[in-house]
Design a protein around this motif. Structure first.
Motif, mmCIF file in Angstrom:
data_model
loop_
_atom_site.group_PDB
_atom_site.id
_atom_site.type_symbol
_atom_site.label_atom_id
_atom_site.label_comp_id
_atom_site.label_asym_id
_atom_site.label_seq_id
_atom_site.Cartn_x
_atom_site.Cartn_y
_atom_site.Cartn_z
ATOM 1 N N TYR A 69 114.435 118.286 61.849
ATOM 2 C CA TYR A 69 113.576 117.099 61.834
ATOM 3 C C TYR A 69 112.296 117.377 61.034
ATOM 4 C CZ TYR A 69 111.344 112.922 63.830
ATOM 5 O OH TYR A 69 110.735 111.704 64.000
ATOM 6 N N ILE A 70 111.663 118.531 61.288
ATOM 7 C CA ILE A 70 110.434 118.905 60.581
ATOM 8 C C ILE A 70 110.691 119.029 59.084
ATOM 9 C CG2 ILE A 70 108.763 120.781 60.236
ATOM 10 C CD1 ILE A 70 108.850 121.236 63.276
ATOM 11 N N ILE A 71 111.809 119.630 58.714
ATOM 12 C CA ILE A 71 112.146 119.777 57.290
ATOM 13 C C ILE A 71 112.284 118.398 56.638
ATOM 14 C CG2 ILE A 71 113.992 120.491 55.700
ATOM 15 C CD1 ILE A 71 114.370 122.954 57.548
ATOM 16 N N GLY A 72 112.902 117.454 57.339
ATOM 17 C CA GLY A 72 113.029 116.094 56.811
ATOM 18 C C GLY A 72 111.678 115.437 56.583
ATOM 19 N N VAL A 73 110.741 115.653 57.505
ATOM 20 C CA VAL A 73 109.403 115.072 57.376
ATOM 21 C C VAL A 73 108.614 115.791 56.282
ATOM 22 C CG1 VAL A 73 107.199 114.692 58.555
ATOM 23 C CG2 VAL A 73 109.347 114.229 59.752
ATOM 24 N N PHE A 74 108.589 117.133 56.331
ATOM 25 C CA PHE A 74 107.871 117.902 55.301
ATOM 26 C C PHE A 74 108.414 117.604 53.904
ATOM 27 C CE2 PHE A 74 105.959 121.876 57.609
ATOM 28 C CZ PHE A 74 104.904 121.096 58.061
ATOM 29 N N GLY A 75 109.729 117.521 53.781
ATOM 30 C CA GLY A 75 110.342 117.275 52.477
ATOM 31 C C GLY A 75 110.214 115.833 52.007
ATOM 32 N N GLY A 76 110.095 114.905 52.945
ATOM 33 C CA GLY A 76 110.073 113.487 52.585
ATOM 34 C C GLY A 76 108.707 112.918 52.271
ATOM 35 N N LEU A 77 107.650 113.572 52.761
ATOM 36 C CA LEU A 77 106.306 113.037 52.560
ATOM 37 C C LEU A 77 105.476 113.935 51.664
ATOM 38 C CD1 LEU A 77 105.463 111.776 56.154
ATOM 39 C CD2 LEU A 77 106.106 110.426 54.164
ATOM 40 N N ARG A 78 104.824 113.327 50.711
ATOM 41 C CA ARG A 78 103.938 114.049 49.806
ATOM 42 C C ARG A 78 102.596 114.259 50.508
ATOM 43 N NH1 ARG A 78 102.882 110.121 45.933
ATOM 44 N NH2 ARG A 78 100.902 109.728 46.933
ATOM 45 N N ALA A 79 102.048 115.463 50.389
ATOM 46 C CA ALA A 79 100.730 115.761 50.958
ATOM 47 C C ALA A 79 100.148 116.972 50.255
ATOM 48 C CB ALA A 79 100.844 116.024 52.457
ATOM 49 N N LYS A 80 98.828 116.975 50.101
ATOM 50 C CA LYS A 80 98.165 118.134 49.501
ATOM 51 C C LYS A 80 98.272 119.338 50.424
ATOM 52 C CE LYS A 80 94.969 115.560 46.666
ATOM 53 N NZ LYS A 80 93.598 115.103 46.477
ATOM 54 N N ARG A 81 98.201 119.068 51.730
ATOM 55 C CA ARG A 81 98.333 120.138 52.718
ATOM 56 C C ARG A 81 99.315 119.700 53.792
ATOM 57 N NH1 ARG A 81 92.758 121.372 55.049
ATOM 58 N NH2 ARG A 81 93.871 123.086 56.011
ATOM 59 N N LYS A 82 100.231 120.607 54.120
ATOM 60 C CA LYS A 82 101.183 120.391 55.201
ATOM 61 C C LYS A 82 100.912 121.466 56.236
ATOM 62 C CE LYS A 82 104.530 118.327 52.121
ATOM 63 N NZ LYS A 82 105.861 118.338 51.548
ATOM 64 N N ILE A 83 100.532 121.030 57.442
ATOM 65 C CA ILE A 83 100.107 121.964 58.486
ATOM 66 C C ILE A 83 100.988 121.778 59.717
ATOM 67 C CG2 ILE A 83 98.189 122.708 59.941
ATOM 68 C CD1 ILE A 83 96.306 121.343 57.866
ATOM 69 N N LEU A 84 101.524 122.884 60.205
ATOM 70 C CA LEU A 84 102.283 122.890 61.447
ATOM 71 C C LEU A 84 101.461 123.616 62.492
ATOM 72 C CD1 LEU A 84 104.957 122.318 62.963
ATOM 73 C CD2 LEU A 84 105.718 124.582 62.231
ATOM 74 N N LYS A 85 101.104 122.912 63.578
ATOM 75 C CA LYS A 85 100.336 123.498 64.674
ATOM 76 C C LYS A 85 101.255 123.597 65.885
ATOM 77 C CE LYS A 85 95.892 121.745 63.108
ATOM 78 N NZ LYS A 85 94.581 121.249 63.547
ATOM 79 N N ILE A 86 101.421 124.828 66.361
ATOM 80 C CA ILE A 86 102.320 125.070 67.490
ATOM 81 C C ILE A 86 101.502 125.609 68.651
ATOM 82 C CG2 ILE A 86 104.386 126.262 68.300
ATOM 83 C CD1 ILE A 86 105.232 126.626 65.394
ATOM 84 N N GLY A 87 101.699 125.035 69.822
ATOM 85 C CA GLY A 87 101.012 125.504 71.020
ATOM 86 C C GLY A 87 101.481 126.898 71.401
ATOM 87 N N ASN A 88 100.578 127.670 72.007
ATOM 88 C CA ASN A 88 100.884 129.059 72.353
ATOM 89 C C ASN A 88 101.376 129.232 73.790
ATOM 90 O OD1 ASN A 88 98.566 128.674 73.813
ATOM 91 N ND2 ASN A 88 97.422 130.360 72.892
ATOM 92 N N GLY A 89 101.767 128.164 74.430
ATOM 93 C CA GLY A 89 102.218 128.237 75.820
ATOM 94 C C GLY A 89 103.518 128.990 76.006
ATOM 95 N N ASN A 90 104.391 128.948 75.030
ATOM 96 C CA ASN A 90 105.643 129.684 75.058
ATOM 97 C C ASN A 90 105.816 130.328 73.684
ATOM 98 O OD1 ASN A 90 108.354 130.536 75.036
ATOM 99 N ND2 ASN A 90 108.984 128.884 76.419
ATOM 100 N N MET A 91 105.218 131.509 73.522
ATOM 101 C CA MET A 91 105.181 132.150 72.205
ATOM 102 C C MET A 91 106.562 132.564 71.713
ATOM 103 S SD MET A 91 102.402 131.883 70.654
ATOM 104 C CE MET A 91 102.593 133.027 69.308
ATOM 105 N N LYS A 92 107.499 132.813 72.618
ATOM 106 C CA LYS A 92 108.847 133.168 72.179
ATOM 107 C C LYS A 92 109.466 132.000 71.406
ATOM 108 C CE LYS A 92 113.372 134.644 73.774
ATOM 109 N NZ LYS A 92 114.257 134.848 74.913
ATOM 110 N N ILE A 93 109.400 130.804 71.974
ATOM 111 C CA ILE A 93 109.929 129.618 71.302
ATOM 112 C C ILE A 93 109.088 129.289 70.067
ATOM 113 C CG2 ILE A 93 110.294 127.119 71.525
ATOM 114 C CD1 ILE A 93 111.198 127.610 74.385
#
Length: 189
Positions: free
Chosen positions: A101-125
């Motif tokens: 899903y993320i690849i579809g969004v990142f690949g489909g939308l143009r942006a100067k910066r693409k940032i993925l923010k992941i919560g640290n509650g479950n660092m393994k995942i």
């Protein structure tokens, strides 16, 4: 997509006063000054279509940034901000489904910066998401692991259809963490 629209006939396109028209290539006027989108965009994900409409309308947004917030866990919440506006949220039951899903969004939308923010509650995942995305997405993006402390609301019966996970992802997308640039393996080897 829950957008209001007018339905008009092809011969009314030239006199239509609004900003954006969705039509078929056959029915589109040969010369037209306003913005046209063709029916082939309907094959894209609704989030990507919404973002493309924002691009075409060139609304008065601050900066061309795409931010995705992820709440990792048994159900993975996702919130998507484009030009500072939340354009969608969802939840996913597997890392593979989320990364696709993320690849579809990142690949489909143009942006100067693409940032993925992941919560640290479950660092393994969180690490699995980052690693899999780096392996499968062939472009660079920025990655942040952010403190997700106090992002989950403890409301009884609130998590129907992942609402709490999506809301947590929204809060995560608005937090700051240590940012690192991820270059695709095709560049780094």
């Amino acid at each position: 997509m829950k957008l209001s629209f007018d339905s008009i006939l092809p011969e009314e396109i030239l006199n239509y006063s609004d900003h954006l028209i969705l039509t078929t290539r056959e029915e589109a006027p040969k010369t037209y000054e306003k913005l046209l989108l063709h029916e082939d965009i309907l094959e894209l994900h609704p989030i990507v279509i919404r973002g493309m409409m924002m691009q075409k309308l060139n609304l008065d947004f601050e900066e061309e940034i795409l931010i995705l917030g992820v709440d990792p866990g048994q159900r993975i919440g996702l919130s998507i901000f484009y030009y500072g506006v939340e354009i969608g949220s969802s939840f996913h039951s597997s890392i593979e489904e989320l990364v696709s899903y993320i690849i579809g969004v990142f690949g489909g939308l143009r942006a100067k910066r693409k940032i993925l923010k992941i919560g640290n509650g479950n660092m393994k995942i969180a690490q699995q998401i980052a690693t899999m995305l780096n392996l499968k997405f062939c472009s660079s993006f920025e990655l942040e692991f952010v403190d997700e402390h106090k992002t989950s609301l403890k409301i009884k019966n609130f998590n129907q259809r992942g609402k709490r996970d999506m809301l947590s992802a929204k809060y995560i997308s608005q937090r700051e963490g240590f940012r690192q640039s991820i270059l695709p393996l095709s560049i780094t080897g």
